[in-house]
Design a protein around this motif. Structure first.
Motif, PDB file in Angstrom:
ATOM      1  N   SER A   2      77.831  20.800  51.250  1.00 50.15           N
ATOM      2  CA  SER A   2      79.019  21.637  51.371  1.00 50.15           C
ATOM      3  C   SER A   2      79.361  22.268  50.026  1.00 50.15           C
ATOM      4  N   ALA A 125      74.529  10.848  61.479  1.00 50.81           N
ATOM      5  CA  ALA A 125      75.427  11.989  61.704  1.00 50.81           C
ATOM      6  C   ALA A 125      75.909  12.611  60.407  1.00 50.81           C
ATOM      7  N   ASP A 126      75.581  13.906  60.239  1.00 50.88           N
ATOM      8  CA  ASP A 126      76.095  14.706  59.123  1.00 50.88           C
ATOM      9  C   ASP A 126      75.775  14.068  57.771  1.00 50.88           C
ATOM     10  N   ALA A 129      75.136  16.197  54.426  1.00 49.83           N
ATOM     11  CA  ALA A 129      76.279  16.983  53.956  1.00 49.83           C
ATOM     12  C   ALA A 129      77.260  16.143  53.137  1.00 49.83           C
ATOM     13  N   GLN A 130      77.104  14.835  53.184  1.00 47.89           N
ATOM     14  CA  GLN A 130      78.028  13.958  52.471  1.00 47.89           C
ATOM     15  C   GLN A 130      77.590  13.779  51.015  1.00 47.89           C
TER      16      GLN A 130
END
Length: 466
Positions: A2, A125-126, A129-130
């Motif tokens: 992000s 999950a995701d 992006a972390q």
């Protein structure tokens, strides 16, 4: 990743040669580094072998991006053709470089865990992006954490030396004999340390540059006035062959070749006896409390006063347990790198230059670099680490062409084989000594400006050679 994550620093674990070079390359790419160093000063591990002289020259031990950072400060590069000690390297290069980085280096910050924020290693999950979350402890016992866009682990392997046991585990009685054992090359210029070995019988276990160094130092002590009666028993897990003492005069790193010749001179001069094919199984004590080494084949050696165990190092992976690392099951090195450095297949300088592609893991944007990237392989060169971090910094900056370009030339000669392997001495001798028979230079990659990679870690820092 992000937009918010992209603004986070890249956490570099360790303020040693590879870690500080990583920080310099990141700054050169306009990426903010944060270096977490467990010790109170830069190069804390290097300082622990301050008395050992490297077998590479100053001109081969300074990273180009680091030199670029140092130049405006008035820093003067030491004479390129001279050989520094570990103490010189730390005081005259690593600490000044860390000082330039200023608050981007945090001392007494021992990393205790790395994970994805809000994601343990199970959760998909995701995940990518972390940001990473890095936990560390401070000298006063506080627990801290910091978020990072990427993690570069340059913490090395110095803190986890290999045991004497031939199985890779501590030999029976090894821990109980700790008062008579050291896992480092002793500083015989220290009066207290010198008194510990002077006039004594010492077993040296190992077959790499560190063992060569210890044998040479003990032989020198034996010829001094205060060291009469000093004698070494050199314990090798293998037989002696044409490659046992390294490249000798054929080594493109002359000081490295000289180490092997010094070890040979210690044996030829009667200051050391070689015991071959001996894999330590147990430590016992004689009636005077002296260690008696027992082999897997039942052989019992004569009692000794001291034991120096120099069987290599291994990576501490405990604080990376929540990350998805892709490691070779034997070497504990990245799976793409392992075939290039496997001592069962490679020796001397035959390791190919490599970068971000070979160092990547299933966990995106986490990298093991420097000595730690080699896991248990013994043939790491410091300039290899500089090339690693140059490639990774370029990748993180989005310059994939530079990341995949090789900018390194390696010498193809030196120490042959790795600690603990089962050699076939006859086969080696029939080929004229294997890779150590003649010097050559191995250049891999596109035709680009190259740096000569003759810069190692110290003789005392690895089991096999650097």
């Amino acid at each position: 990743m992000s937009e918010n994550t992209a603004e986070l620093p890249v956490v570099v674990i360790g303020a040693g040669p590879a870690g500080l070079a990583a920080a310099a390359h990141l700054i050169d790419r306009d990426i903010t580094p944060l270096v977490l160093e467990a010790g109170p000063l830069a190069g804390a591990a290097v300082r622990e072998w301050a008395h050992v002289r490297l077998f590479s020259r100053w001109g081969e031990l300074v990273d180009p991006a680091a030199e670029k950072l140092l130049a405006p400060t008035g820093w003067v590069k030491p004479a390129e053709d001279t050989y520094p000690s570990g103490g010189d390297w730390a005081e005259r290069y690593l600490q000044p470089l860390a000082d330039v980085l200023g608050e981007q280096v945090r001392y007494d910050a021992r990393v205790t865990g790395v994970s994805r924020s809000g994601r343990d290693r199970i959760v998909d999950a995701d995940r990518d992006a972390q940001p990473f979350v890095v936990h560390y402890g401070t000298a006063d016992g506080r627990e801290q954490r910091v978020l990072a866009r990427a993690v570069i682990d340059a913490s090395g392997t110095w803190s986890t030396p290999g045991p004497a046991g031939g199985s890779g585990l501590a030999a029976l009685g090894e821990k109980a004999a700790a008062d008579r054992i050291t896992y480092r090359v002793p500083d015989l210029k220290d009066p207290a340390v010198r008194a510990r070995y002077a006039g004594k019988r010492t077993a040296v276990i190992g077959s790499g540059a560190s063992a060569f160094t210890a044998l040479a130092l003990l032989a020198d002590l034996a010829t001094s006035v205060d060291g009469r009666g000093t004698h070494a028993t050199w314990i090798l897990r293998r037989g002696i062959s044409g490659s046992t003492f390294g490249g000798g005069e054929a080594d493109q790193l002359p000081a490295r070749g000289a180490l092997g010749l010094a070890a040979k001179a210690a044996v030829d001069g009667g200051h050391a006896d070689a015991v071959t094919g001996f894999r330590t199984d147990a430590f016992e004590r004689d009636g005077k409390g002296r260690p008696v080494l027992v082999g897997e084949d039942g052989r019992r050696l004569d009692p000794v006063d001291e034991v120096i165990v120099l069987t290599g190092f291994r990576p501490d992976l405990s604080f990376l347990d929540e990350l998805r690392l892709g490691l070779d099951e034997r070497l504990q090195a990245p799976v793409e790198l392992a075939p290039l450095i496997d001592p069962n297949q490679h020796s001397c300088g035959t390791v190919y230059p490599h970068g971000v592609n070979e160092l990547s893991h299933p966990e995106k944007d986490v990298y093991l670099v420097g000595m730690k990237s080699y896991g248990r392989a013994p043939t790491f060169l410091a300039m290899t680490g500089y090339e690693q971090v140059r490639s990774i910094a370029a990748h993180l900056a989005g310059d994939h062409e530079a990341a995949e370009r090789v900018e390194l030339t390696l010498p193809e000669t030196g120490v042959c084989g790795g600690a603990g392997l089962f050699d076939e001495p006859v086969a080696v001798e029939e080929t004229g000594g294997g890779c150590c028979a003649a010097p050559a230079t191995l250049t891999i990659g596109a035709a680009t400006a190259t740096a000569t990679a003759t810069a190692p870690a110290p003789a005392s820092a690895t089991s096999g050679g650097c």
